[in-house]
Write a protein that holds these residues in place. Structure first.
Motif, PDB file in Angstrom:
ATOM      1  N   LYS A 225      80.666   2.222  29.288  1.00  0.00           N
ATOM      2  CA  LYS A 225      81.893   1.810  28.609  1.00  0.00           C
ATOM      3  C   LYS A 225      81.952   2.564  27.278  1.00  0.00           C
ATOM      4  O   LYS A 225      80.944   2.654  26.585  1.00  0.00           O
ATOM      5  N   ILE A 226      83.126   3.107  26.937  1.00  0.00           N
ATOM      6  CA  ILE A 226      83.229   3.948  25.734  1.00  0.00           C
ATOM      7  C   ILE A 226      84.374   3.496  24.842  1.00  0.00           C
ATOM      8  O   ILE A 226      85.252   2.731  25.245  1.00  0.00           O
ATOM      9  N   ASN A 227      84.332   4.022  23.612  1.00  0.00           N
ATOM     10  CA  ASN A 227      85.434   3.890  22.663  1.00  0.00           C
ATOM     11  C   ASN A 227      86.256   5.167  22.738  1.00  0.00           C
ATOM     12  O   ASN A 227      85.759   6.258  22.458  1.00  0.00           O
ATOM     13  N   LEU A 228      87.508   5.046  23.145  1.00  0.00           N
ATOM     14  CA  LEU A 228      88.352   6.231  23.364  1.00  0.00           C
ATOM     15  C   LEU A 228      88.618   6.999  22.081  1.00  0.00           C
ATOM     16  O   LEU A 228      88.862   8.205  22.125  1.00  0.00           O
ATOM     17  N   GLN A 229      88.586   6.344  20.960  1.00  0.00           N
ATOM     18  CA  GLN A 229      88.871   7.028  19.694  1.00  0.00           C
ATOM     19  C   GLN A 229      87.666   7.781  19.175  1.00  0.00           C
ATOM     20  O   GLN A 229      87.762   8.932  18.751  1.00  0.00           O
ATOM     21  N   THR A 230      86.501   7.110  19.206  1.00  0.00           N
ATOM     22  CA  THR A 230      85.296   7.711  18.600  1.00  0.00           C
ATOM     23  C   THR A 230      84.395   8.394  19.613  1.00  0.00           C
ATOM     24  O   THR A 230      83.432   9.059  19.249  1.00  0.00           O
ATOM     25  N   ASN A 231      84.700   8.218  20.944  1.00  0.00           N
ATOM     26  CA  ASN A 231      83.859   8.773  22.003  1.00  0.00           C
ATOM     27  C   ASN A 231      82.485   8.117  22.038  1.00  0.00           C
ATOM     28  O   ASN A 231      81.565   8.610  22.685  1.00  0.00           O
ATOM     29  N   GLU A 232      82.319   7.010  21.323  1.00  0.00           N
ATOM     30  CA  GLU A 232      81.032   6.310  21.255  1.00  0.00           C
ATOM     31  C   GLU A 232      80.797   5.499  22.523  1.00  0.00           C
ATOM     32  O   GLU A 232      81.707   4.893  23.073  1.00  0.00           O
TER      33      GLU A 232
END
Length: 791
Positions: free
Chosen positions: A553-560
């Motif tokens: 699962k990722i953060n679409l803004q930070t790519n984290e």
């Protein structure tokens, strides 16, 4: 420390009195002493004149007798002790002495007081002249003792009078000071009581006299008056410009004042409603019992808070959030009522829309799972009360997937809408038709005299679906497989009836489709197959044939990378990898699901510990089944599993709970979730939007995150309804301050669309497919280095 004004006044008064008396005494003593000396000088002068008249020039001896006689007479005067008369040649001519113990010749000094024992004397030389002719002189001895005693006596009397005067002055000064300061103290205390409103402003009388304190309190009064004026101005400004409408009524509930917002909200000008009772605004949407309860609460508690529907001047109805408070006078009686109100019409409309979305299917506008569950529960109660039968009908369309794949989602959605309308028309009044999702529907047939009474309705349903449908000049043919369970014949619980109808539907589909099948627990082969599958799954668990795959699962803004979801897989030695949808539904309501659920949690915690040892902190989410969640010892077992992995922080474990697990017992599940959150474990509401979506769930469940079901996310780019559902779920999540994550993200276009809608967290095949734990570390490294998803 300064003395009070009263004592300062007394001291000043007495001090002035003492100074004044001291001056008088000083001048009095001086004048007495001068007077005594002047008396002696006067007697000497008189004696000189007498002597001058008795003698002639030259002084003859024949006159001695006269001189002696004159000297004797003179010594007879008070205070005169001895007299000697001399001629110019200093020859003694005459001598007289009234005190034989004293000799005038023993006193040589003149004009100075001489002390002999306790007696005081003075010698004076007096010239004797006749017509300016010097005839000789007289030496006179005076005693001053009596004069001094008189002076001392006068001193004592004077000092006594001084003390008496000072005492009287003190008394007079005290009385005057008391009279002066009594009123002053009253004024000071009164001023202080007005000026000091906060305890820390208490006035200390020891730090100044009454005048100083009064000055200070008057200054405080002036300051308080200025502050109160400012407060009044602020209150007036707030009253006038407040965004909420404000109404003030008297004890009889007649309007005495309103603000601008109220007039703008209702359309009435202030002069039109002053003196009126607010009841003229009533919309009659609430009955009289509502207002009786409102006033009872207001008078009992002193306030009331709630929603009220009223009517504007133009006749338009509007909803307002109303708060009424009572203002009491000093005797505890109601003096005013103050009402604050705000227009919530748009919010109520939006809430109604959200409730509709939460309870109705977005495509067909038919009841969804949550509303179906409510209506089924109500229907079961009514059927028991009326001693009637009830049928639960599970409908699955045959051939719908082919239509969808061949002609697209748009045609498929139109087909679903048309078929739903036909099926609804085939039912009787009072029956319910709900869409569960996809091409699955459930109908509730009520008030059946016998189980067979449902068959005519079932035939009409089959006929309505099997008739051809023309859409955009395309003729489409589908049919339906229908399964039926009867209450109370087959079961008395809604969920069980639906499951049994689903099993019966499967038999109808297996039997050739376009037919209905009545559930029969004794003869249904599906039950036998179910038992066989349960035995095989239990064996697989014992033989360690289950493994966990992990989907990032990722953060679409930070790519984290924010974590992974643990997904169970069955590695069968003969059949290979078996997906969860093939075996999880089988054990959904079997105790075995609890054993497998605990195995999943334990395995996930072990994997977190392994990754942590490798230097990677990774949160893992696991799915929790309804049966496992509702166990009495669920939280206890969760604690034991966490304690078995002490290196794993609880917040690295996230429990994903399906909404279907909540419907049966919301209060119980809410308590379990609260206890999990108290342990530090994160909780998420899974597959939100598939039919059970409820504002009640979001409001009461203390979950950290809401997951949007992948069925809506996949088609959101081509299906406006799915897009609307996704947008609605994101809006609900933000409104209730919950994080939201989207499943089913298959492309960058999905990610871009989600970011535009405000959803930053995602998972799906477009990011990564589920993978074994052995591949996760390499995937994580490649993901961070390549950074290819960054939008």
């Amino acid at each position: 420390m300064r003395l009070p004004f009263r004592f300062r006044f007394i001291l000043s008064f007495v001090t002035i009195e003492i100074i004044f008396i001291s001056l008088i005494v000083f001048f009095n003593f001086s004048s007495q002493k001068k007077l005594s000396h002047s008396l002696i000088d006067e007697k000497i002068q008189i004696g000189s004149e007498l002597f001058s008249q008795l003698v002639k020039t030259p002084m003859a001896t024949s006159d001695l007798a006269t001189l002696d006689n004159q000297a004797e007479i003179f010594t007879g005067h008070k205070n005169v002790i001895a007299v000697q008369i001399y001629n110019p040649q200093d020859k003694i001519l005459s001598y007289a002495n009234s005190d034989s113990k004293l000799n005038i010749n023993d006193f040589n000094e003149t004009s100075h007081e001489i002390t002999k024992g306790e007696r005081t004397f003075i010698v004076s030389i007096v010239p004797i002249k006749v017509d300016d002719t010097f005839l000789g002189y007289a030496k006179i001895l005076f005693e001053l003792t009596d004069i001094h005693k008189e002076i001392e006596k006068n001193k004592h009397v004077t000092f006594f009078l001084i003390l008496l005067e000072i005492s009287i002055s003190l008394l007079i000064a005290y009385i005057i000071g008391y009279k002066l300061t009594k009123s002053l103290n009253k004024l000071t205390s009164y001023a202080a009581s007005i000026a000091q409103e906060e305890p820390e402003q208490n006035i200390d009388f020891s730090k100044g006299d009454e005048i100083t304190v009064l000055s200070h309190t008057l200054h405080l009064m002036e300051k308080r008056i200025e502050e109160r004026n400012a407060e009044l101005q602020l209150a007036a400004s707030v009253f006038t410009h407040a965004r909420e409408g404000i109404v003030i009524t008297d004890a009889n509930n007649n309007i005495v004042k309103v603000n601008q917002t109220f007039t703008r909200l209702t359309g009435y000008k202030a002069e039109e409603i002053i003196g009126k009772n607010p009841r003229f605004l009533k919309s009659n949407k609430q009955d009289s019992a509502f207002y009786v309860q409102m006033w009872s609460s207001l008078l009992a508690k002193g306030y009331w808070y709630g929603e009220v529907w009223n009517r504007r001047k133009n006749g338009q109805e509007y909803a307002e959030m109303l708060t009424i408070s009572t203002i009491l006078d000093d005797e505890g009686k109601v003096k005013y009522f103050v009402a604050l109100l705000s227009d919530i019409t748009l919010a109520k409309k939006h809430e109604s829309e959200l409730e509709h979305i939460a309870h109705y299917d977005a495509l067909t506008n038919m009841p969804n799972r949550i509303l179906l569950s409510d209506r089924l529960s109500l229907a079961l109660v009514q059927s028991q009360r009326r001693s009637k039968f009830l049928a639960v009908v599970f409908i699955d369309l045959d051939g719908f997937k082919v239509v969808n794949d061949t002609h697209g989602h748009k045609i498929g959605d139109i087909l679903l809408i048309k078929l739903a309308e036909r099926m609804q028309n085939a039912l009787r009044e009072g029956d319910t038709l709900a869409r569960l999702g996809g091409d699955e529907f459930v109908a509730i047939l009520v008030d059946l005299e016998t189980p067979k009474d449902c068959e005519p309705v079932l035939k009409r349903l089959l006929a309505s679906v099997s008739e051809p449908v023309v859409i955009e000049k395309i003729t489409l043919y589908v049919s339906a497989s229908v399964g039926v369970s009867i209450a109370p014949q087959d079961a008395n619980e809604g969920d069980q009836l639906i499951r049994q109808a689903d099993q019966a539907m499967y038999q109808a589909k297996q039997s050739g489709k376009n037919r209905f099948h009545l559930f029969d627990a004794k003869k249904d082969s599906a039950i036998v197959a179910l038992n066989e599958n349960l035995i095989r799954i239990k064996k697989a668990l014992d033989n360690h044939e289950f493994v966990l795959y992990y989907q990032p699962k990722i953060n679409l803004q930070t790519n984290e990378i924010i974590g992974v979801e643990a997904l169970i897989r069955w590695i069968d030695p003969q059949r290979g990898i078996i997906p969860p949808l093939r075996f999880l539904p089988i054990i959904e309501n079997d105790p075995m699901s609890i054993d497998i659920g605990e195995w999943v949690i334990d395995t996930a915690l072990s994997q977190i510990a392994i990754w942590k040892e490798a230097g990677i902190t990774m949160a893992v989410s696991v799915n929790i089944g309804a049966l496992q969640l509702q166990q009495k010892n669920f939280v206890t077992r969760l604690k034991e599993l966490l304690n078995a992995h002490p290196v794993v922080e609880p917040h690295l474990l996230e429990l994903e709970i399906l909404e279907t697990s909540i419907v049966s017992d919301l209060a119980k599940v809410t308590k379990v979730i609260d206890e999990c959150v108290a342990l530090g474990v994160f909780c998420a509401l899974d597959d939100f939007g598939t039919g059970y979506s409820s504002l009640t769930h979001i409001r009461h469940l203390h979950v950290n995150m809401i997951k949007i079901d992948q069925t809506f996310v996949r088609d959101m780019l081509v299906d406006g309804d799915d897009l609307a559902i996704v947008e609605g779920v994101i809006g609900l999540s933000k409104a209730f301050k919950r994080d939201v994550i989207a499943e089913g993200v298959e492309s960058k276009e999905h990610g871009e669309a989600l970011l535009e809608l405000g959803c930053t967290l995602a998972q799906g095949y477009g990011i990564a497919r589920p993978m074994p734990a052995s591949e996760m570390l390499q995937w994580t490294k490649n993901w961070r280095e390549e950074n290819f998803w960054k939008l």
